[in-house]
Design a protein around this motif. Sequence first.
Motif, short mmCIF file in Angstrom:
data_model
loop_
_atom_site.label_atom_id
_atom_site.label_comp_id
_atom_site.label_asym_id
_atom_site.label_seq_id
_atom_site.Cartn_x
_atom_site.Cartn_y
_atom_site.Cartn_z
N LEU A 175 -4.30 23.10 31.40
CA LEU A 175 -3.57 22.43 30.34
C LEU A 175 -2.10 22.40 30.73
CD1 LEU A 175 -5.38 24.23 27.39
CD2 LEU A 175 -5.71 21.86 28.13
N PRO A 176 -1.29 21.54 30.12
CA PRO A 176 0.11 21.43 30.54
C PRO A 176 0.86 22.77 30.58
CG PRO A 176 -0.44 19.70 28.97
CD PRO A 176 -1.64 20.57 29.06
N GLU A 177 0.62 23.63 29.61
CA GLU A 177 1.40 24.88 29.52
C GLU A 177 0.75 26.07 30.21
OE1 GLU A 177 4.33 24.67 28.11
OE2 GLU A 177 3.86 22.54 27.75
N GLY A 178 -0.54 25.96 30.41
CA GLY A 178 -1.24 27.13 30.96
C GLY A 178 -2.72 26.83 31.11
N TYR A 179 -3.49 27.91 31.24
CA TYR A 179 -4.93 27.75 31.45
C TYR A 179 -5.71 28.33 30.29
CZ TYR A 179 -4.04 26.36 36.25
OH TYR A 179 -3.63 25.68 37.36
N LEU A 180 -6.72 27.56 29.86
CA LEU A 180 -7.71 28.11 28.94
C LEU A 180 -8.79 28.74 29.81
CD1 LEU A 180 -9.28 28.49 26.26
CD2 LEU A 180 -10.23 26.19 26.64
N LEU A 181 -9.07 30.02 29.57
CA LEU A 181 -10.09 30.72 30.35
C LEU A 181 -11.23 31.10 29.40
CD1 LEU A 181 -7.75 33.17 32.34
CD2 LEU A 181 -8.47 30.87 32.99
N GLU A 182 -12.40 30.57 29.65
CA GLU A 182 -13.54 30.83 28.77
C GLU A 182 -14.60 31.61 29.55
OE1 GLU A 182 -14.58 27.26 26.14
OE2 GLU A 182 -13.54 26.35 27.85
N ALA A 183 -14.96 32.78 29.01
CA ALA A 183 -16.01 33.58 29.65
C ALA A 183 -17.36 32.92 29.39
CB ALA A 183 -16.01 34.99 29.11
N VAL A 184 -18.20 32.88 30.41
CA VAL A 184 -19.52 32.30 30.27
C VAL A 184 -20.58 33.40 30.40
CG1 VAL A 184 -21.10 30.52 31.12
CG2 VAL A 184 -18.63 30.17 31.32
N THR A 185 -20.32 34.36 31.26
CA THR A 185 -21.27 35.45 31.48
C THR A 185 -20.56 36.79 31.24
OG1 THR A 185 -20.64 35.72 33.79
CG2 THR A 185 -22.42 34.13 33.32
N GLU A 186 -21.33 37.87 31.29
CA GLU A 186 -20.77 39.21 31.15
C GLU A 186 -19.74 39.49 32.24
OE1 GLU A 186 -20.22 41.88 29.20
OE2 GLU A 186 -21.15 40.42 27.86
N ALA A 187 -20.10 39.09 33.48
CA ALA A 187 -19.19 39.32 34.60
C ALA A 187 -17.88 38.59 34.36
CB ALA A 187 -19.83 38.87 35.91
N GLY A 188 -17.97 37.42 33.78
CA GLY A 188 -16.78 36.64 33.47
C GLY A 188 -15.97 37.29 32.37
N ARG A 189 -16.68 37.79 31.37
CA ARG A 189 -16.00 38.43 30.24
C ARG A 189 -15.19 39.63 30.72
NH1 ARG A 189 -16.05 41.87 26.13
NH2 ARG A 189 -17.43 43.19 27.36
N ALA A 190 -15.76 40.36 31.69
CA ALA A 190 -15.08 41.55 32.20
C ALA A 190 -13.72 41.18 32.81
CB ALA A 190 -15.96 42.24 33.24
N LEU A 191 -13.63 40.00 33.41
CA LEU A 191 -12.36 39.59 34.03
C LEU A 191 -11.31 39.26 32.97
CD1 LEU A 191 -13.22 37.15 36.98
CD2 LEU A 191 -12.67 39.58 37.09
N LEU A 192 -11.77 38.83 31.80
CA LEU A 192 -10.84 38.40 30.76
C LEU A 192 -10.55 39.48 29.72
CD1 LEU A 192 -12.25 34.82 29.94
CD2 LEU A 192 -10.74 35.52 31.80
N ALA A 193 -11.46 40.48 29.66
CA ALA A 193 -11.38 41.45 28.57
C ALA A 193 -10.06 42.21 28.58
CB ALA A 193 -12.55 42.41 28.66
N ASP A 194 -9.61 42.54 29.78
CA ASP A 194 -8.45 43.41 29.87
C ASP A 194 -7.33 42.62 30.54
OD1 ASP A 194 -6.85 45.66 30.05
OD2 ASP A 194 -7.72 46.23 31.99
N ALA A 195 -6.85 41.58 29.84
CA ALA A 195 -5.84 40.70 30.44
C ALA A 195 -4.65 40.55 29.51
CB ALA A 195 -6.46 39.33 30.74
N PRO A 196 -3.69 41.48 29.59
CA PRO A 196 -2.54 41.41 28.71
C PRO A 196 -1.69 40.15 28.92
CG PRO A 196 -2.26 43.14 30.37
CD PRO A 196 -3.66 42.65 30.50
N GLU A 197 -1.93 39.46 30.05
CA GLU A 197 -1.19 38.22 30.31
C GLU A 197 -1.58 37.12 29.31
OE1 GLU A 197 -3.25 39.60 32.56
OE2 GLU A 197 -1.77 40.68 33.75
N GLY A 198 -2.79 37.24 28.77
CA GLY A 198 -3.31 36.18 27.92
C GLY A 198 -3.30 36.54 26.46
N ALA A 199 -3.51 35.52 25.64
CA ALA A 199 -3.66 35.72 24.20
C ALA A 199 -4.92 34.98 23.79
CB ALA A 199 -2.46 35.14 23.48
#
Lengths: 280, 350
Positions: free
Chosen positions: B165-189
């Motif tokens: 997106l113009p300002e940043g990235y939307l990151l959507e978890a699809v699997t558990e492995a994906g969720r693990a990458l996003l779960a602990d991400a203070p960079e995101g909201a």
Amino acid sequence: MKNPYLPYPVRIQEIITETQDRNLKTFKLVFLNPEDEAGFVYMPGQFAELSVAGQGEVPIGIASSPTEKGFLMFTVNRVGRVTTYLHNMKPGDVMGVRGPLGNWYPWEEMKGKNVVIIGGGFAFTTLRSSIVWMLDPAHRKDYGDITVVYGARNPGMLLYKDELVAWEQRDDITMHLTVDATDDPTWKYNVGFVPAVTKEKAPGAENAYAIVCGPPIMIKFTLPVLTDLGFPPERIITSLEMRMKCGIGMCGRCNIGTEYVCKDGPVFSMEKLATLPNEY
Amino acid sequence: MLKIFVPKDKMPRWIGRIMDGARVFAPVKEGDGYRFRLVTRPDKLDFSYQNTRLSPKELVHPPAEAMFSYSLKKGDPKAGILEEIPKALGTRVVMGIRPCDAKAFQLVDVNFVTDQYMDPWWQRRRQNTVLVGLGCHEPCSTCFCTSVGSGPFDAGALDVLMTDLPEGYLLEAVTEAGRALLADAPEGAPASDTVLTEARFLAQQAEKALPRLFMLDPLREKAMTALFQEAFWEEVQFACINCGTCTFLCPTCWCFDIQDEVHQQEGVRLRLWDSCMFPLFTLHGSGHNPRNQKLQRVRQRFMHKFKYYVDKYGNGPACVGCGRCVQYCPVNIDIRRVAAMMTASCVCPT
Ligand SMILES: Cc1cc2nc3c(=O)[nH]c(=O)nc-3n(C[C@H](O)[C@H](O)[C@H](O)COP(=O)(O)OP(=O)(O)OC[C@H]3O[C@@H](n4cnc5c(N)ncnc54)[C@H](O)[C@@H]3O)c2cc1C
Ligand code: SF4
Ligand code: SF4
Ligand code: FES
């Protein structure tokens, strides 16, 4: 699961030169590890990849029968890189075997039926396995009459001669040996091509299966004979050959239509083959 | 599943933390094309690419792989006995893979992992690889993913779907492995509704931009042998020079060869990409070759993708519409046109 690409180490126990032209040799192999032998459970019609370190692998039909314990037997025609190297190996040398691979002749379906075996040239290898297996006291009663038509160019090109003579003398199997031509006065069997001998000698198709293995030209001319005798396509069985590498349905090389000849075959009925592209 | 929004300037921090725990592969510009490579600096990630020239299949199925080693030394008790070469296959994250290329892995899984046999290298690499995909909002002119059952934002084979997106990235978890990458991400909201709506709109626009070129249904109905005998193969094969480019670039072509290679007294058994486009592929030792004509080889490639695979697995086709073979074929053989001929549902693009 075991790594399906890793061969079992084996030692060459014996090498027998089969034919006059010395182009066919039979290798008797013994497993280095007894547990590997216990894991190698096969049926007549299956093949294995023979592996030579530094040379490569070749798919070869298993010529021994599961009823023969303690060794595996393969008969190898000398053609290219790996088979030529194999021909120069010596008893005692170490090589590898990977398998058993592929499907087998329909032993369950054929129970209670007569079996007509038709072989030509050096494609007799898995047919030998089949005959030895059916003649074993544990299996003989499962099958009706066993008839064999086996042909080669001349008497010197027949495989497993001692066994052929022994089977000739038995009364629970009917043998029709033939050669294309010969000037050997001691040859006391048929002279003529396999299709012609089949036409003349094969029993009726009633309650019978036919297994046909041989050079493409032999198969081509034998099929109409079998059809005339009344064999329906689902009871004519053959084994296909395609160039192979993996032998386990992964490398894609032996693909014909929906089938991988190495895994879904090599044994097919004529009924099945009619549904596939004829690219073999 | 978890959805977060990471502003562009914070992406390197998020990726940097992933790099602490895993090897990260991402598109890297080499010459005038991109290729997936190991990347060790988070600020070096470049998502301005359309797609890599070579498909990322090489990450799971390398072009050359040493499987076994052996000694040929006289007197060595192990001479002639093959042993598996140990491989450290740690966790890897593939960043920016396109949805179509990820889908290709799924299509090829059924070949390498079966009830009877399992390819250990494919299976381990697939298991250790997390796919962070990048949705395509500007599909190329050669893309046709929507015609083969996928789409520019198809998350079906991904662990995380990223939307630029113009300002940043939307990151959507699809699997558990994906969720693990996003779960602990203070960079995101947590992603706001505005962000989600904006992303959906982009996805819809991209999908609309892709023409539907043929129907897949007729493939199942037509008999294999009938399709095999069609007259159009003559025309299809005419210009092909059997260079093999199409199969090497294709993410769903997996065929390989096995060869032994010896250096002095040590040898390895290798597996190497191969191609049904080469006559040697099917040549018997006796000289007989069931596919010795070019027509037979060209037909094999298309029939395998659009008919044999479909009939064998009741799924497919074994093409994800990435368009590489269309883009790089030196004689402009266009699989979209061939598929339209095979399905007799032509909406010919060319
Ligand atoms: C199911 C099956 C059973 C077979 N049974 C026997 C048998 O009992 N006895 C016998 O002598 N031969 C048999 N063959 C044929 C044998 O596999 C080939 O003759 C052999 O692979 C030639 O190898 P090469 O290295 O000497 O030849 P090259 O021409 O140097 O071949 C190189 C490689 O190509 C592959 N290849 C080449 N030709 C063939 C082929 N015709 N079939 C499969 N792969 C091939 C092999 O991987 C081989 O190592 C069988 C083939 C198949 C498919
Ligand atoms: S890239 Fe084109 S010319 Fe080359 S093998 Fe493929 S179809 Fe033929
Ligand atoms: S066949 Fe062509 S378009 Fe389809 S997945 Fe392979 S390279 Fe991409
Ligand atoms: S030999 Fe590899 S798929 Fe049959």
